[in-house]
Each structure stands twice: as C-alpha cells, then as structure tokens.
Write an enzyme that holds these catalytic residues in place. Structure first.
Site, PDB file in Angstrom:
ATOM      1  N   ARG A 196       3.164  -8.750  35.406  1.00 25.23           N
ATOM      2  CA  ARG A 196       4.284  -8.116  34.885  1.00 25.23           C
ATOM      3  C   ARG A 196       4.771  -8.313  33.572  1.00 25.23           C
ATOM      4  O   ARG A 196       5.432  -7.812  32.684  1.00 25.23           O
ATOM      5  CB  ARG A 196       5.370  -8.796  35.694  1.00 25.23           C
ATOM      6  CG  ARG A 196       6.939  -8.197  35.364  1.00 25.23           C
ATOM      7  CD  ARG A 196       8.151  -8.514  36.241  1.00 25.23           C
ATOM      8  NE  ARG A 196       7.944  -9.829  37.174  1.00 25.23           N
ATOM      9  CZ  ARG A 196       8.166 -10.985  36.580  1.00 25.23           C
ATOM     10  NH1 ARG A 196       8.455 -11.069  35.632  1.00 25.23           N
ATOM     11  NH2 ARG A 196       7.813 -12.033  37.587  1.00 25.23           N
ATOM     12  N   ASP A 219      16.296   8.291  19.361  1.00 25.63           N
ATOM     13  CA  ASP A 219      15.438   8.763  20.776  1.00 25.63           C
ATOM     14  C   ASP A 219      14.747   9.894  19.991  1.00 25.63           C
ATOM     15  O   ASP A 219      15.296  11.197  19.660  1.00 25.63           O
ATOM     16  CB  ASP A 219      16.516   9.373  21.780  1.00 25.63           C
ATOM     17  CG  ASP A 219      15.797   9.672  23.021  1.00 25.63           C
ATOM     18  OD1 ASP A 219      14.547  10.349  22.833  1.00 25.63           O
ATOM     19  OD2 ASP A 219      16.247   9.615  24.172  1.00 25.63           O
ATOM     20  N   TYR A 234      20.840  13.394  25.683  1.00 24.72           N
ATOM     21  CA  TYR A 234      20.340  13.458  26.940  1.00 24.72           C
ATOM     22  C   TYR A 234      21.335  12.639  28.013  1.00 24.72           C
ATOM     23  O   TYR A 234      22.022  11.540  27.890  1.00 24.72           O
ATOM     24  CB  TYR A 234      19.106  12.730  27.211  1.00 24.72           C
ATOM     25  CG  TYR A 234      18.474  12.390  28.757  1.00 24.72           C
ATOM     26  CD1 TYR A 234      18.277  13.839  29.389  1.00 24.72           C
ATOM     27  CD2 TYR A 234      18.194  11.397  29.223  1.00 24.72           C
ATOM     28  CE1 TYR A 234      18.152  13.537  30.554  1.00 24.72           C
ATOM     29  CE2 TYR A 234      17.683  11.181  30.589  1.00 24.72           C
ATOM     30  CZ  TYR A 234      17.713  12.606  31.189  1.00 24.72           C
ATOM     31  OH  TYR A 234      17.250  12.368  32.517  1.00 24.72           O
ATOM     32  N   LYS A 278       7.543  13.124  28.400  1.00 21.42           N
ATOM     33  CA  LYS A 278       7.508  14.708  27.929  1.00 21.42           C
ATOM     34  C   LYS A 278       6.288  14.869  26.874  1.00 21.42           C
ATOM     35  O   LYS A 278       5.167  14.771  27.558  1.00 21.42           O
ATOM     36  CB  LYS A 278       8.766  14.600  27.327  1.00 21.42           C
ATOM     37  CG  LYS A 278      10.210  14.276  27.838  1.00 21.42           C
ATOM     38  CD  LYS A 278      10.421  15.432  29.083  1.00 21.42           C
ATOM     39  CE  LYS A 278      11.806  14.828  29.690  1.00 21.42           C
ATOM     40  NZ  LYS A 278      11.898  13.624  30.395  1.00 21.42           N
TER      41      LYS A 278
HETATM   42  N1  PLP Z   1      15.678  10.780  26.370  1.00 20.03           N
HETATM   43  C1  PLP Z   1      15.450  12.059  26.365  1.00 20.03           C
HETATM   44  C2  PLP Z   1      15.778  12.856  25.069  1.00 20.03           C
HETATM   45  C3  PLP Z   1      15.271  12.860  27.554  1.00 20.03           C
HETATM   46  O1  PLP Z   1      15.332  14.338  27.538  1.00 20.03           O
HETATM   47  C4  PLP Z   1      14.837  12.140  28.694  1.00 20.03           C
HETATM   48  C5  PLP Z   1      14.605  12.801  29.826  1.00 20.03           C
HETATM   49  O2  PLP Z   1      14.804  14.085  30.062  1.00 20.03           O
HETATM   50  C6  PLP Z   1      14.936  10.742  28.778  1.00 20.03           C
HETATM   51  C7  PLP Z   1      15.236  10.304  27.439  1.00 20.03           C
HETATM   52  C8  PLP Z   1      14.615   9.803  29.877  1.00 20.03           C
HETATM   53  O3  PLP Z   1      13.213   9.620  30.052  1.00 20.03           O
HETATM   54  P1  PLP Z   1      12.629   9.645  31.526  1.00 20.03           P
HETATM   55  O4  PLP Z   1      12.964  10.739  32.443  1.00 20.03           O
HETATM   56  O5  PLP Z   1      11.074   9.419  31.429  1.00 20.03           O
HETATM   57  O6  PLP Z   1      13.355   8.562  32.198  1.00 20.03           O
END
Ligand code: PLP
Length: 374
Positions: free
Chosen positions: A49, A171, A102, A196
């Site tokens: 971990r 982000d 998001y 993504k």
């Molecule tokens: N940040 C953004 C801009 C996203 O579009 C997403 C998911 O769509 C996330 C974070 C979260 O990522 P995850 O789905 O891998 O947890």
C-alpha cells in the site's frame, strides 16, 4: 547550445529504466502485497500500500511529462482530486472551487463544509477566481473546464493567489501535460484523471498529482497511504505502456476535433459550439497563450433533448458513452446526468483517432437523420 527533446521522444522514453542486459525495456507489472524485508524496515519497497516498483516507473514517467515533478499515482482521478483537496485544508480554511468544473469535484463541497472548511465558487471564464481570493488557502482551477470548455489564465491567477497566500491546484485532465503544463505556469499542483486522454484507451481508471514542492508531495503520499487509494499494478503498467503514443494520439485528436468543430460551425441546428482550438472561440485567446494542444472535446447544443438523442442514436462510428479522451470517439447528452448547467440538447463529443473523413461523414449523416422529424 542545449538541444531540447521533442514531445514524441519524451513520451516514448518517459520513465524507462536505464538499459540493462537481458532486462526488458519496460519491466512488467509487479504484483506484491509485501516484499522480503528482514531486519530494519527500510525502503524503497516495504508494503504494497506504500510503494510499488511499477508505480515508481509510471510516476517517474508522468513527472518527466509534467516538466519535472514529484508524482503520486492514484486509483482514479477522483482519488487524486480529493487527495489534494482533503490533505491541504483544515477546519476554518477557505477553498475556492470553480462553479462549472467536473461535477463530482463540486460534489466534494458538502464534505469540505462538513469538516468546517468554507467553500466559495467562481466561474472559469474571465478569470473570475481573481475576485474570490481574499483569505483563501487553496484555489482550484479546471481549464479547459468539463463540460463547458471555458479557459482561465493559470499564470495570472496563480500569481494573484500566491500573493494572497493561497495554494493553486489545476485539474489538467483535458489537456494532459503535453497540452499544458500547470506547474510551469505557476501552479503548486497539477492534478488529473488519467482515465482520460493521458492513457487514452478507455480501459482503465487512474489519476495522479504532480508537484515540485517536496513538502506538498509528502503530504499527498501520506494521504494515499492512509486512505489506501492506490492504483493496481496492472493499471499502472498499462498506463505507462500507453504513454508512448500520447503525442500521436493527442495530435490526431486535435486534428479531428478542429475538423469536427469546423464542420459544425455553419450548421443551423447547432448553437453554442465550443472548442478552445477554434479561432473565434471565446476561450481561444487565453487557451492559445498557455496550451500547446487544445484537446479532444468539442461541445455543442442541439435544439432539444429529443433532437440530441436522435443525433446520438444515428451515429454509427461513435460510442454513446460518458468519459472522454479515448482513441475511440464517444459522445453523450450531458444533461442526462443532471448536475451541470447545460441545456437539454447539449452534447459533449470526445474525438478519437479515427480517420477524419470517416468521422465527419458519420457526424454529418447523423445530423441529417436527426434533423428529420421522428
Ligand atoms: N476531473 C475531470 C475534469 C474529469 O472529467 C473527471 C472524470 O470525468 C475526473 C476529474 C474524475 O476522474 P475519474 O473518473 O478517473 O475518477
């Protein structure tokens, strides 16, 4: 004069260990809950971990792509997002969140408030965060934003936030480090869902946090260890393998996205077309200043929900699915989830690496089919 290596060379070689006779170029995944550890428990590899050699190589690779950074890999993008938000603030602090980022990041607001953290929100467009910095401990940016594709000026906001005593996290999911480098622009943290475009095949979940401040990196690593939001070795290895094609995928996606946006420009049934790479887009000027590639997401609005559903149903090459960044194009009516301030006919379209002409033909045919009454 020094020679700076190109993005392709960087992506292909990122994180690979020095060549060793009889060893593979990229060692396979290490599946281990524990490691042989007699005597004093010294690192680097103690317990599964805490550390894993497959994570180490992936983290080195992403660190190189980020322009030099200490990286902590997580089991998902949300694990990475919450690691920064929840490890960096305490009761009484103020956090500034985008009100158009998001939606699951915004859903952390209630959790933060339940811990006694004050949360303010501001729009991404027009650098509206600048008016919300007073007394803030942490400012969260998401640029381009998902799903609205607005852009803010990272360097400008980071400068003002630092002057106000706040940390800045970006982000960077949509751009990836080959599209935009938040740490070079002054951010303290570059955070991403690597589910993504960074990994790009739509077959794994992963996230990361990058920072150049050792103290911040230590706090994020300790967070991962204590909540246990660790990536699986198989996912980490698949992610690393995928990085070698990042520049190819991003370049093709950018070509396809610009072509798609161009083809949609004059369609009478489409309003609110957005792509930061499109000259004339409201976000193009700030995007062009800080981005090297504009990403794979195009968004637009069809007249109503039924029209958008007819369009999505008539596509044959494009998956109807959420998420974005995959080599396979996908699209969805974003309003079906609730939680985003979008019209019922709003479509988020993620462009893959298919041949441009085929993609455009499929979209054009689906638009024509959708235009006919049901
Ligand atoms: N940040 C953004 C801009 C996203 O579009 C997403 C998911 O769509 C996330 C974070 C979260 O990522 P995850 O789905 O891998 O947890």
């Amino acid at each position: 004069m020094g020679h700076e290596i190109g993005d392709g060379t960087l992506a292909v070689g990122a994180g690979r260990p020095p060549a060793e006779k009889h060893a593979p170029g990229l060692p396979g995944p290490v599946f281990a809950a524990h490691y042989h550890l007699p005597g004093e428990p010294t690192g680097p590899y103690t317990y599964g971990r805490d550390t894993n050699p497959t994570w180490t190589l992936l983290e080195r690779a992403i660190g190189e792509l980020e322009g030099g950074a200490e990286v902590t890999a997580f089991s998902s993008g949300m694990a990475a997002v919450s690691a920064v938000l929840l490890s960096q603030v305490k009761a009484g602090d103020t956090v500034v969140l985008p009100d158009d980022c998001y939606q699951t990041t915004r859903a952390l607001r209630g959790r933060l408030e339940s811990y006694g953290v004050h949360v303010r929100t501001a729009r991404t467009a027009g650098d509206a965060q600048l008016d919300a910095l007073d007394g803030a401990a942490l400012v969260w940016l998401e640029t381009p934003s998902n799903p609205g594709l607005d852009v803010c000026d990272i360097a400008r906001i980071a400068g003002a936030a630092h002057a106000a005593g706040a940390l800045v996290a970006v982000d960077n999911t949509l751009a990836t480090p080959l599209g935009q480098r938040p740490l070079d622009l002054g951010a303290d943290f570059s955070v991403a869902s690597d589910t993504k475009a960074l990994t790009g095949h739509g077959d794994l979940m992963l996230g990361h946090v990058a920072t150049r401040a050792p103290g911040l990196a230590d706090a994020v690593r300790l967070w991962r260890k204590t909540v246990g939001a660790i990536p699986g070795p198989m996912e980490a290895w698949l992610a690393h393998r995928s990085l070698a094609t990042l520049h190819l995928r991003l370049d093709r996606q950018a070509v396809n996205a610009l072509a798609l946006a161009g083809a949609l420009l004059d369609r009478p049934e489409i309003s609110g077309l957005r792509y930061p790479g499109l000259p004339g887009d409201p976000a193009h000027e700030p995007a062009a200043r800080q981005m090297r590639r504009f990403g794979c997401v195009v968004s637009f609005t069809l007249p109503d929900e039924a029209h958008a559903e007819r369009f999505l149903g008539a596509l044959s090459l494009i998956d109807q699915a959420t998420s974005f960044g995959s080599v396979h194009s996908s699209a969805e009516r974003r309003g079906r989830w609730g939680g985003d301030a979008v019209a019922p006919g709003f479509v988020r379209f993620s462009v893959g690496v298919e041949d441009t002409a085929d993609l455009l033909a499929d979209v054009t045919a689906a638009l024509s089919a959708a235009a006919e009454a049901p």
